[in-house]
Design a protein around this motif. Structure first.
Motif, PDB file in Angstrom:
ATOM      1  N   MET A   1       0.855  -1.187   0.000  1.00 51.80           N
ATOM      2  CA  MET A   1       0.000   0.000   0.000  1.00 51.80           C
ATOM      3  C   MET A   1       0.895   1.242   0.000  1.00 51.80           C
ATOM      4  SD  MET A   1      -2.729   1.256   2.873  1.00 51.80           S
ATOM      5  CE  MET A   1      -3.713  -0.223   2.646  1.00 51.80           C
ATOM      6  N   GLU A   2       0.643   2.156  -0.922  1.00 53.36           N
ATOM      7  CA  GLU A   2       1.431   3.373  -1.012  1.00 53.36           C
ATOM      8  C   GLU A   2       1.003   4.336   0.101  1.00 53.36           C
ATOM      9  OE1 GLU A   2       1.126   5.067  -4.837  1.00 53.36           O
ATOM     10  OE2 GLU A   2       1.933   3.302  -5.882  1.00 53.36           O
ATOM     11  N   THR A   3       2.005   4.880   0.785  1.00 52.59           N
ATOM     12  CA  THR A   3       1.746   5.811   1.869  1.00 52.59           C
ATOM     13  C   THR A   3       2.318   7.175   1.532  1.00 52.59           C
ATOM     14  OG1 THR A   3       3.765   5.154   3.020  1.00 52.59           O
ATOM     15  CG2 THR A   3       1.740   3.958   3.584  1.00 52.59           C
ATOM     16  N   LYS A   4       1.892   8.165   2.320  1.00 56.36           N
ATOM     17  CA  LYS A   4       2.359   9.534   2.118  1.00 56.36           C
ATOM     18  C   LYS A   4       2.394  10.215   3.470  1.00 56.36           C
ATOM     19  CE  LYS A   4       1.444  13.679  -0.604  1.00 56.36           C
ATOM     20  NZ  LYS A   4       0.560  14.324  -1.597  1.00 56.36           N
ATOM     21  N   GLN A   5       3.365  11.092   3.667  1.00 54.32           N
ATOM     22  CA  GLN A   5       3.508  11.790   4.941  1.00 54.32           C
ATOM     23  C   GLN A   5       2.665  13.066   4.917  1.00 54.32           C
ATOM     24  OE1 GLN A   5       7.499  12.994   5.890  1.00 54.32           O
ATOM     25  NE2 GLN A   5       7.013  13.506   8.014  1.00 54.32           N
ATOM     26  N   CYS A   6       1.864  13.250   5.978  1.00 52.41           N
ATOM     27  CA  CYS A   6       1.014  14.454   6.100  1.00 52.41           C
ATOM     28  C   CYS A   6       1.891  15.624   6.501  1.00 52.41           C
ATOM     29  CB  CYS A   6      -0.078  14.219   7.125  1.00 52.41           C
ATOM     30  SG  CYS A   6      -1.125  15.671   7.402  1.00 52.41           S
ATOM     31  N   THR A   7       1.720  16.760   5.834  1.00 53.55           N
ATOM     32  CA  THR A   7       2.523  17.951   6.127  1.00 53.55           C
ATOM     33  C   THR A   7       2.096  18.646   7.411  1.00 53.55           C
ATOM     34  OG1 THR A   7       1.038  19.260   4.753  1.00 53.55           O
ATOM     35  CG2 THR A   7       2.996  18.344   3.695  1.00 53.55           C
ATOM     36  N   ALA A   8       0.900  18.326   7.912  1.00 50.04           N
ATOM     37  CA  ALA A   8       0.414  18.976   9.124  1.00 50.04           C
ATOM     38  C   ALA A   8       0.805  18.213  10.376  1.00 50.04           C
ATOM     39  CB  ALA A   8      -1.107  19.140   9.057  1.00 50.04           C
ATOM     40  N   CYS A   9       0.509  16.897  10.411  1.00 50.77           N
ATOM     41  CA  CYS A   9       0.804  16.092  11.607  1.00 50.77           C
ATOM     42  C   CYS A   9       2.092  15.272  11.477  1.00 50.77           C
ATOM     43  CB  CYS A   9      -0.380  15.195  11.917  1.00 50.77           C
ATOM     44  SG  CYS A   9      -0.778  14.024  10.608  1.00 50.77           S
ATOM     45  N   GLY A  10       2.633  15.130  10.268  1.00 50.19           N
ATOM     46  CA  GLY A  10       3.888  14.414  10.065  1.00 50.19           C
ATOM     47  C   GLY A  10       3.757  12.907  10.115  1.00 50.19           C
ATOM     48  N   GLN A  11       2.548  12.347  10.066  1.00 50.75           N
ATOM     49  CA  GLN A  11       2.361  10.904  10.137  1.00 50.75           C
ATOM     50  C   GLN A  11       2.254  10.321   8.738  1.00 50.75           C
ATOM     51  OE1 GLN A  11      -1.039  10.074  12.568  1.00 50.75           O
ATOM     52  NE2 GLN A  11      -0.215  11.134  14.382  1.00 50.75           N
ATOM     53  N   GLU A  12       2.709   9.034   8.641  1.00 54.52           N
ATOM     54  CA  GLU A  12       2.594   8.316   7.387  1.00 54.52           C
ATOM     55  C   GLU A  12       1.182   7.730   7.288  1.00 54.52           C
ATOM     56  OE1 GLU A  12       4.626   7.899   4.864  1.00 54.52           O
ATOM     57  OE2 GLU A  12       6.307   9.062   5.686  1.00 54.52           O
ATOM     58  N   LYS A  13       0.476   8.095   6.248  1.00 54.10           N
ATOM     59  CA  LYS A  13      -0.903   7.637   6.070  1.00 54.10           C
ATOM     60  C   LYS A  13      -1.082   7.165   4.636  1.00 54.10           C
ATOM     61  CE  LYS A  13      -2.906  10.722   9.551  1.00 54.10           C
ATOM     62  NZ  LYS A  13      -3.945  11.713   9.838  1.00 54.10           N
ATOM     63  N   PRO A  14      -2.036   6.247   4.399  1.00 54.83           N
ATOM     64  CA  PRO A  14      -2.289   5.790   3.018  1.00 54.83           C
ATOM     65  C   PRO A  14      -2.791   6.935   2.154  1.00 54.83           C
ATOM     66  CG  PRO A  14      -3.969   4.960   4.507  1.00 54.83           C
ATOM     67  CD  PRO A  14      -2.919   5.553   5.378  1.00 54.83           C
ATOM     68  N   GLN A  15      -2.585   6.789   0.848  1.00 52.27           N
ATOM     69  CA  GLN A  15      -2.969   7.871  -0.055  1.00 52.27           C
ATOM     70  C   GLN A  15      -4.488   8.090  -0.086  1.00 52.27           C
ATOM     71  OE1 GLN A  15      -1.377   7.685  -3.970  1.00 52.27           O
ATOM     72  NE2 GLN A  15       0.779   7.751  -3.313  1.00 52.27           N
ATOM     73  N   SER A  16      -5.236   7.071   0.320  1.00 49.17           N
ATOM     74  CA  SER A  16      -6.700   7.259   0.347  1.00 49.17           C
ATOM     75  C   SER A  16      -7.129   8.248   1.423  1.00 49.17           C
ATOM     76  CB  SER A  16      -7.389   5.905   0.573  1.00 49.17           C
ATOM     77  OG  SER A  16      -6.968   5.332   1.800  1.00 49.17           O
ATOM     78  N   ALA A  17      -6.231   8.562   2.406  1.00 51.26           N
ATOM     79  CA  ALA A  17      -6.545   9.525   3.456  1.00 51.26           C
ATOM     80  C   ALA A  17      -6.355  10.958   2.993  1.00 51.26           C
ATOM     81  CB  ALA A  17      -5.700   9.261   4.690  1.00 51.26           C
ATOM     82  N   PHE A  18      -5.859  11.165   1.768  1.00 54.03           N
ATOM     83  CA  PHE A  18      -5.630  12.501   1.237  1.00 54.03           C
ATOM     84  C   PHE A  18      -6.637  12.772   0.113  1.00 54.03           C
ATOM     85  CE2 PHE A  18      -1.722  10.936   3.020  1.00 54.03           C
ATOM     86  CZ  PHE A  18      -1.187  12.013   3.711  1.00 54.03           C
ATOM     87  N   THR A  19      -7.018  14.022  -0.031  1.00 52.48           N
ATOM     88  CA  THR A  19      -7.939  14.398  -1.109  1.00 52.48           C
ATOM     89  C   THR A  19      -7.183  14.586  -2.398  1.00 52.48           C
ATOM     90  OG1 THR A  19      -7.693  16.730  -0.523  1.00 52.48           O
ATOM     91  CG2 THR A  19      -9.523  15.545   0.494  1.00 52.48           C
ATOM     92  N   LYS A  20      -7.894  14.396  -3.505  1.00 52.79           N
ATOM     93  CA  LYS A  20      -7.273  14.555  -4.812  1.00 52.79           C
ATOM     94  C   LYS A  20      -7.217  16.016  -5.189  1.00 52.79           C
ATOM     95  CE  LYS A  20      -8.637  10.081  -6.739  1.00 52.79           C
ATOM     96  NZ  LYS A  20      -9.347   9.398  -7.846  1.00 52.79           N
ATOM     97  N   ARG A  21      -6.207  16.364  -5.956  1.00 56.62           N
ATOM     98  CA  ARG A  21      -6.104  17.722  -6.474  1.00 56.62           C
ATOM     99  C   ARG A  21      -7.002  17.868  -7.691  1.00 56.62           C
ATOM    100  NH1 ARG A  21      -1.786  20.546  -4.409  1.00 56.62           N
ATOM    101  NH2 ARG A  21      -0.263  19.305  -3.220  1.00 56.62           N
ATOM    102  N   ALA A  22      -7.649  19.023  -7.821  1.00 56.06           N
ATOM    103  CA  ALA A  22      -8.572  19.249  -8.930  1.00 56.06           C
ATOM    104  C   ALA A  22      -7.806  19.252 -10.255  1.00 56.06           C
ATOM    105  CB  ALA A  22      -9.312  20.577  -8.741  1.00 56.06           C
TER     106      ALA A  22
END
Length: 284
Positions: A1-22
């Motif tokens: 599963m591809e993960t990404k680091q949140c710029t606000a909390c600094g935690q590694e989360k799956p990409q489904s936890a982030f919104t898509k760019r328009a």
């Protein structure tokens, strides 16, 4: 599963936890949970700014620098520090608002506008008006009413005939009736042929053509015609009368014609009602 680091909390989360760019395939740098938390905190700070636009805003003017600093810290500082700063600002602003409300004068309550009652429907006002007059109401009612001056009543002008043999409904069973209102506006309707014949015979209408008749008087002129003809004397008791009574009641087929209407006082008119054999037995 591809993960990404949140710029606000600094935690590694799956990409489904982030919104898509328009219009782009990439994801945003801030996760959904951090974006919702940031929105709630920003809304809380904005509500503090716009809570009181009057005296509370002036009282909290000294702490505006701290509030602006907290608003900037919401987007840059960590979550724990932001919550602590917002809590401190809430406490200070609430205390300032309470102090301002104690020192500010009480606001005036708007009085409820009372609905004006018209004099003709206000019984108490009529009674007070009668008491203020020189003569009491009992004396004025006991006085003999004065007959109004006569007025010349003229028929509606037109080339009318009064021979009922001219009328012909052509098998339709009705004749058109026409007339004028007091304002001069014309009206028309249809009535049964038998009623049209009776109106012509009793002097209430004239014949225009075989399928149309016209009333000879307006409503107000017809009333004055009957009262002046009977000299404002009630037919049943002989006293002064200012109302019109139908000898053959309208509920039983009577017409508003000179042959069927007589002058009557209000008392006799009420007693007769729709009776056919009314006799006034009171001793006058």
């Amino acid at each position: 599963m591809e993960t990404k680091q949140c710029t606000a909390c600094g935690q590694e989360k799956p990409q489904s936890a982030f919104t898509k760019r328009a219009g782009k395939s990439g994801r945003r740098g801030t996760c959904r949970s951090c974006m919702r938390r940031r929105k709630r905190e920003t809304t809380a700070v904005d509500s503090l700014f716009h809570a009181d636009s009057g005296s509370a805003a002036e009282a909290s003017a000294s702490g505006s620098g701290l509030t602006v600093a907290v608003a900037v810290a919401v987007g840059q500082a960590s979550t724990a520090e932001t919550r602590a700063a917002v809590a401190v600002t809430n406490t200070e602003t609430a205390s300032a608002a309470s102090a301002a409300s104690e020192t500010s004068p009480p606001s005036r309550t708007r009085k409820r506008k009372r609905k004006r009652r018209r004099g003709r429907y206000n019984k108490a006002a009529r009674l007070r008006k009668q008491q203020d007059t020189d003569q009491p109401a009992e004396v004025s009612e006991a006085q003999t009413p004065v007959r109004p001056p006569d007025r010349v009543i003229k028929q509606i002008q037109g080339s009318f005939t009064f021979a009922t043999s001219v009328l012909n409904d052509r098998g339709r069973g009705h004749i058109r009736l026409r007339g004028y209102r007091e304002t001069g506006k014309r009206w028309s309707t249809v009535i049964p042929t038998e009623m049209a014949v009776r109106m012509v015979e009793e002097g209430a209408a004239g014949i225009i053509n075989s399928g149309m008749i016209h009333k000879l008087y307006t409503k107000s002129d017809f009333r004055l015609l009957i009262l002046q003809r009977d000299d404002y004397i009630c037919r049943y008791c002989g006293k002064f009368g200012d109302t019109i009574d139908h000898v053959m009641p309208k509920s039983k087929g009577g017409l508003s014609s000179p042959a069927n209407c007589v002058c009557a006082c209000s008392e006799c008119n009420l007693k007769k009602a729709d009776k056919l054999d009314f006799v006034n037995n009171d001793d006058f």
